[in-house]
Enzyme design. Structure first.
Site, mmCIF file in Angstrom:
data_model
loop_
_atom_site.group_PDB
_atom_site.id
_atom_site.type_symbol
_atom_site.label_atom_id
_atom_site.label_comp_id
_atom_site.label_asym_id
_atom_site.label_seq_id
_atom_site.Cartn_x
_atom_site.Cartn_y
_atom_site.Cartn_z
ATOM 1 C CG LEU B 170 15.397 13.579 -0.589
ATOM 2 C CD1 LEU B 170 14.663 14.204 -1.784
ATOM 3 C CD2 LEU B 170 16.231 14.649 0.110
ATOM 4 N N GLY B 171 14.099 9.254 -0.372
ATOM 5 C CA GLY B 171 14.894 8.024 -0.413
ATOM 6 C C GLY B 171 15.650 7.955 -1.734
ATOM 7 N N GLY B 249 4.512 7.057 -6.223
ATOM 8 C CA GLY B 249 4.654 6.198 -5.042
ATOM 9 C C GLY B 249 3.642 5.065 -5.113
ATOM 10 N NE ARG B 250 3.258 0.004 -3.544
ATOM 11 C CZ ARG B 250 4.195 -0.228 -4.467
ATOM 12 N NH1 ARG B 250 4.224 0.471 -5.581
ATOM 13 N NH2 ARG B 250 5.095 -1.184 -4.269
ATOM 14 C CD GLU B 279 -1.865 0.975 -9.452
ATOM 15 O OE1 GLU B 279 -1.271 -0.085 -9.677
ATOM 16 O OE2 GLU B 279 -1.308 2.003 -9.049
ATOM 17 C CG HIS B 297 1.989 0.674 -11.054
ATOM 18 N ND1 HIS B 297 1.402 0.420 -9.839
ATOM 19 C CD2 HIS B 297 3.323 0.781 -10.784
ATOM 20 C CE1 HIS B 297 2.327 0.352 -8.887
ATOM 21 N NE2 HIS B 297 3.507 0.576 -9.439
#
Lengths: 333, 333
Positions: B170-171, B249-250, B279, B297
């Site tokens: 939760l940034g 995210g990643r 990726e 992305h």
């Protein structure tokens, strides 16, 4: 223990109900538990024959459930054919397929699906808009065709925040779209029949002026004679080459050939369309455009709204048959 | 009038800058106006040779601009090769490609793109979620393949409202996703390293517990050793067969083979993925799944954020070279 005669009699004791909509098994069971369902689509009869048979019934129907969208039109001829009718429930929010003046003249009450679909339609409008701006579907085709490893980075899309979104029709759905887009940092403008005192958004009495000042136009009005082709050539011209159209109203709210022409010539930037003028036909030219997102009139199609619709339909029918106020009246009785 | 010697001298008077990112023409011009750009990708050299040449320069570089996502890793070997380096700017929000401990030890300041991308990524996450729930892309393929007139109504999707959405991380981005989804009537839960007092959402110290209580998991954390495969087999199991994963995210935040397996077996309901473990490679099994939405992305790829990134990059470089506080420090100096 019930007698055999009573068992045979029971079904005919239920009030008759005209049904002009395909419904799922749970919905059908809920109706048949309460009503003697006269099912038009199951009958296979032409409409005039079906209506004549219903009218000739010893216990002629007082209520009808009609699909939204106009597959069956409740007009003077329809109402003449079943003079016993006193209540029409439309399973859609729009009632452009029901002649309200004729219903009022004959004392036929009308109710619709109320707000059952509003949040789903608003959600879908937001999804179409982000998709067009951010190239979600187009970039997904790029992935699915295996082009990412070959071509590398996908071209840039555009940010949703700070976009000026002009909403045509600030009813239930339009207001919910506005609320959602505010959370994304959009600037909301609107056009509607009259200015609404309760909202902070800038009002434009004229759609062409709204289009001139907007980056995006969202069509969220009902369809009637005033809103047919409310997005026409002049409005598209005013929206301009960076502009985007989102339509979750009715196909005929937009002059579709003009829209297709504007997209082809790059006179507008893109479109997100859930509705079309001749559904299920979609203009062939759109099928090859990467800047157009098209869905098959699914904005209302969720299992949650379907179950809410069942409750709203039964609730209105029970209110009508017990003489209580309708839950979601369009024309009260 | 400047002498010819002065004209020749002027470019070398600019401070040197190591550039490890392809940038557009406007961005490149803005950098070259201020710095003597040593461009790795344009050089065609292998990394060690490029770094050695830069270190041997009479005026060796003190600053580097590095692409996010890990194409170039700023590790001990990198830092050893250019001991003059005192500032690394990452053009991504994530700094998993930068060894912060090594930078701290050598007094190398680090800054990142800050909040440049946050709103775009949050918008994209919402778009992926609505798309999976409401079958936007899948129903669009149905339209584009000409199936609507043939098969009629598209199957029902699911409503966004009232869904319990568990956000991992939760940034900036996670908070913006929460704010947006609240406007759609979602119930927000979250997991992060520690509970945040300033938010009204229910906190789960454990991701598996979060998954058990959620209809949707949104991966919005950075990638580090604690968050690699934070969504693993057990978490997918806890999420369950009606659950949906969204990852902005990643790729390595999710155990991708486990995710693919869970989707194949129907052990979860769907996924919206902008990032992948390898990726631009995407697991082949996903390409035929209608309940998976995949984008290449692109969550950060808007022209608006690109121009904001240019400003943030230049702003941080100017702060570094003039000895002022960095605008978006990760490791201040």
């Amino acid at each position: 223990m019930a007698s055999s005669a009573a068992e045979e009699q029971e079904p005919t004791a239920l009030p008759p109900l005209l049904l002009f909509r395909r419904v799922d098994a749970a919905f059908y069971a809920a109706l048949r538990q309460r009503y003697r369902v006269l099912d038009f689509f199951a009958s296979g009869d032409p409409l005039p024959a079906f209506l004549a048979a219903a009218a000739a019934d010893p216990d002629p129907p007082r209520a009808a459930v009609v699909v939204g969208g106009g597959a069956v039109r409740v007009d003077a001829a329809f109402l003449d054919a079943v003079p016993s009718l006193r209540f029409v429930f439309s399973t859609g929010a729009g009632v452009d397929h029901i002649d309200l003046a004729e219903c009022a003249r004959r004392g036929v009450a009308v109710a619709n699906s109320g707000r059952v679909y509003s949040t789903d339609v608003a959600d879908h409008a937001v999804s179409l808009l982000i998709d067009v701006l951010r190239r979600v579907s187009a970039s997904q085709r790029f992935v699915r065709r295996g082009l990412w490893p070959v071509l590398g980075d996908y071209p840039l899309g555009n940010k949703l925040g700070s976009k000026r979104v002009g909403i045509i029709g600030l009813g239930n759905i339009g207001s919910l779209i506005a609320k959602r887009l505010e959370a994304f940092g959009c600037i909301i403008y609107y056009n509607s029949r009259k200015q609404r005192d309760s909202v902070p958004y800038k009002y434009f009495p004229n759609v062409q002026d709204l289009a001139s000042e907007s980056d995006v136009l969202v069509v969220a009005c009902s369809l009637n004679k005033d809103t047919r082709h409310i997005v026409n050539k002049d409005v598209l011209e005013a929206l301009g080459k960076d502009g985007i159209i989102v339509n979750i109203g009715r196909g005929a709210n937009v002059d579709e050939p003009e829209l297709v022409g504007a997209l082809k010539d790059g006179r507008i930037a893109g479109a997100g369309l859930d509705v079309f003028e001749n559904e299920p036909k979609v203009p062939a030219e759109l099928l090859s455009m990467d800047n157009v997102v098209m869905t098959p009139h699914i904005a209302v199609l969720t299992s949650e709204s379907r179950s809410d619709l069942r409750d709203t339909t039964i609730g209105n029918l029970e209110a009508f048959f017990s003489g209580k106020p309708l839950l979601t009246p369009v024309l009260p009785w």
